[in-house]
Design an enzyme around this catalytic site. Structure first.
Site, PDB file in Angstrom:
ATOM      1  N   GLY A  69       0.818  -1.208   0.000  1.00  0.00           N
ATOM      2  CA  GLY A  69       0.000   0.000   0.000  1.00  0.00           C
ATOM      3  C   GLY A  69       0.854   1.261   0.000  1.00  0.00           C
ATOM      4  N   THR A  70       1.965   1.222   0.716  1.00  0.00           N
ATOM      5  CA  THR A  70       2.827   2.407   0.807  1.00  0.00           C
ATOM      6  C   THR A  70       3.332   2.809  -0.581  1.00  0.00           C
ATOM      7  OG1 THR A  70       3.497   1.802   3.037  1.00  0.00           O
ATOM      8  CG2 THR A  70       4.970   3.282   1.838  1.00  0.00           C
ATOM      9  N   GLN A 179      -7.607  -0.345   3.988  1.00  0.00           N
ATOM     10  CA  GLN A 179      -8.378  -0.958   5.080  1.00  0.00           C
ATOM     11  C   GLN A 179      -9.803  -1.332   4.657  1.00  0.00           C
ATOM     12  OE1 GLN A 179      -7.349  -1.939   8.031  1.00  0.00           O
ATOM     13  NE2 GLN A 179      -5.327  -1.003   8.072  1.00  0.00           N
ATOM     14  N   SER A 199      -3.697  -3.415  -0.337  1.00  0.00           N
ATOM     15  CA  SER A 199      -2.528  -4.165   0.129  1.00  0.00           C
ATOM     16  C   SER A 199      -2.929  -5.586   0.502  1.00  0.00           C
ATOM     17  CB  SER A 199      -1.946  -3.434   1.345  1.00  0.00           C
ATOM     18  OG  SER A 199      -0.889  -4.161   1.891  1.00  0.00           O
ATOM     19  N   HIS A 201      -1.584  -7.826   2.605  1.00  0.00           N
ATOM     20  CA  HIS A 201      -1.495  -8.388   3.962  1.00  0.00           C
ATOM     21  C   HIS A 201      -2.621  -7.954   4.884  1.00  0.00           C
ATOM     22  CE1 HIS A 201       0.555  -5.069   6.399  1.00  0.00           C
ATOM     23  NE2 HIS A 201       0.722  -4.607   5.176  1.00  0.00           N
ATOM     24  N   THR A 237      11.638  -7.283 -11.435  1.00  0.00           N
ATOM     25  CA  THR A 237      10.998  -8.607 -11.503  1.00  0.00           C
ATOM     26  C   THR A 237       9.897  -8.686 -10.450  1.00  0.00           C
ATOM     27  OG1 THR A 237      13.094  -9.534 -12.224  1.00  0.00           O
ATOM     28  CG2 THR A 237      11.452 -11.096 -11.381  1.00  0.00           C
ATOM     29  N   CYS A 322       2.080   1.439  12.488  1.00  0.00           N
ATOM     30  CA  CYS A 322       3.189   2.151  11.860  1.00  0.00           C
ATOM     31  C   CYS A 322       3.698   3.304  12.717  1.00  0.00           C
ATOM     32  CB  CYS A 322       2.769   2.716  10.508  1.00  0.00           C
ATOM     33  SG  CYS A 322       2.056   1.479   9.464  1.00  0.00           S
TER      34      CYS A 322
HETATM   35  N1  PLP Z   1      -2.780   2.734   4.091  1.00  0.00           N
HETATM   36  C1  PLP Z   1      -3.444   2.299   5.171  1.00  0.00           C
HETATM   37  C2  PLP Z   1      -4.775   2.888   5.495  1.00  0.00           C
HETATM   38  C3  PLP Z   1      -2.894   1.302   5.989  1.00  0.00           C
HETATM   39  O1  PLP Z   1      -3.549   0.881   7.066  1.00  0.00           O
HETATM   40  C4  PLP Z   1      -1.618   0.779   5.648  1.00  0.00           C
HETATM   41  C5  PLP Z   1      -0.962  -0.235   6.500  1.00  0.00           C
HETATM   42  O2  PLP Z   1      -1.004  -0.164   7.714  1.00  0.00           O
HETATM   43  C6  PLP Z   1      -0.978   1.259   4.500  1.00  0.00           C
HETATM   44  C7  PLP Z   1      -1.587   2.233   3.740  1.00  0.00           C
HETATM   45  C8  PLP Z   1       0.368   0.745   4.060  1.00  0.00           C
HETATM   46  O3  PLP Z   1       0.255  -0.504   3.456  1.00  0.00           O
HETATM   47  P1  PLP Z   1       1.547  -1.473   3.361  1.00  0.00           P
HETATM   48  O4  PLP Z   1       1.789  -1.973   4.744  1.00  0.00           O
HETATM   49  O5  PLP Z   1       1.120  -2.546   2.415  1.00  0.00           O
HETATM   50  O6  PLP Z   1       2.656  -0.665   2.832  1.00  0.00           O
END
Ligand code: PLP
Length: 376
Positions: A69-70, A179, A199, A201, A237, A322
């Site tokens: 997601g990041t 989310q 994302s 996970h 890759t 985070c």
């Molecule tokens: N955006 C939101 C709302 C999230 O909760 C998270 C992860 O905690 C992320 C982005 C980041 O995703 P990733 O951990 O896959 O980088």
């Protein structure tokens, strides 16, 4: 073990694990190789796009796999800033966005862009009108997440997109749906957004895979430079095992109506139980997903409560995973008192949780109140 930190990450589901094992053992070729082993790895990637696109409401060809997601958020944000620079330099975002949105915006502010952060209501919900009131003709990017990672509050993204487009028709609407994906019924087309991040996970897939949707009208600028993978938009890759696991997790998502009914019942049990413990306060939340509950035991710091529960093999989180140790910027933006913010704990459920898990947490909270508060 009672795992109640599913907004931080989720355990991998059987279909994801099976796909990943196959990718690591049988289909280990480089997906760009021209021989049969390459083709079978590529086939795993293409197979993964199908269920994700179906649940996201887009064309499989519009999905770009990323490392998570990041990266998806960063790619969309820097692309919008670069491709629309000649139109202006103003950006609007919700103050409750995830750090993977706020941090690139801070970088852009350092490069001369003007960033306006709009706070939510006290219940964590953004008002579409307040967000669009901050938009100006020179606004080039608006970021509004679909569901908040600390409160579960669902945001009025479609309404905000409509309001934003009336003031700044060319502005890029980005939505972090990390989310929300798999937990509520939405489609990127119905939301009327230009880009969206998810994302693996967070939906019982592996860490290290995410995806970015981009509307055909917008141009992505790759963050990395290299080969032609993912249409040249995300060179390198592909992480085939993680991507295959992502597809498997999307495939195994239960029908939303069924999942919501189960999760709502669990959350009701949790909320009713927590309300019966006088030392615990339920944090205000509007329009919540039935997967999360914010609570606080004023007088007991989040970390103390978290580790006390951990000693009973119960896992929750203090704010978002985070932002370890820092006071939550989300709860602070909601205007909650510092004593509540300092003692806030997030409980987040998944389809693997049971009523027994909820009861174990409730017992743990009662024990914590007895242990740490003389009045309890
Ligand atoms: N955006 C939101 C709302 C999230 O909760 C998270 C992860 O905690 C992320 C982005 C980041 O995703 P990733 O951990 O896959 O980088």
């Amino acid at each position: 073990m009672v795992y109640l930190d599913n907004s931080a990450t989720t355990p991998v589901c059987p279909t994801a694990l099976r796909r990943m094992t196959a990718a690591l053992t049988e289909h280990f070729g480089n997906p760009s190789s021209l021989h049969a082993l390459g083709a079978s790895a590529e086939n795993l990637i293409e197979t993964a796009r199908g269920p994700i696109a179906e649940k996201w409401g887009c064309d499989p060809a519009q999905i770009i796999f990323t490392s998570g997601g990041t990266e998806a958020n960063n790619t969309a944000i820097f692309s919008a800033a670069e491709t629309l620079r000649r139109r202006g330099g103003h950006i609007v975002a919700a103050a409750i966005e995830h750090d993977s949105v706020l941090s690139p915006l801070k970088t852009l502010a350092g490069r001369g862009y003007e960033v306006t952060l709009v706070p939510p209501r006290e219940d964590g919900v953004m008002l579409a009108g307040e967000l669009s009131a901050a938009v100006r003709p020179d606004t080039i990017l608006v970021c509004l997440m679909l569901a908040n990672n600390e409160t579960g509050a669902v945001q009025p993204v479609a309404e905000a997109a409509g309001a934003v487009r009336r003031v700044a028709p060319h502005a890029w609407m980005h939505c972090d749906a990390v989310q929300a994906f798999g937990k509520m019924d939405f489609s990127v087309t119905a939301l009327d957004i230009d880009s969206c991040s998810i994302s693996a996970h967070k939906i019982h897939g592996p860490k290290g895979a995410g995806a970015l949707y981009v509307a055909k009208s917008k141009r992505l600028i790759p963050l990395l430079h290299g080969g032609g993978q993912e249409r040249g938009l995300r060179p390198g890759t592909q992480g085939v095992p993680a991507i295959a696991g992502f597809g498997g997790a999307a495939e195994e998502l239960p029908p939303l109506i069924e999942a919501s009914a189960k999760m709502s019942a669990l959350l009701r049990r949790l909320t009713d139980g927590v309300k019966a413990i006088p030392a615990v306060t339920v944090l205000p939340v509007g329009n919540p997903l039935p997967y999360m509950l914010g609570l606080a035991m004023p007088g007991v710091k989040s970390e103390i409560l978290l580790h006390f529960l951990e000693s009973r093999d119960i896992y929750v989180s203090s704010g978002s995973a985070c932002s370890r140790g820092k006071p939550s910027h989300v709860l602070t933006a909601q205007g909650l008192p510092p004593a509540v913010v300092d003692s806030a704990v997030r409980v987040s459920l998944s389809r693997y949780n049971t009523p027994g898990d909820v009861d174990a947490l409730l017992e743990g909270l009662e024990a914590a109140a007895k242990r740490f508060l003389s009045t309890a």
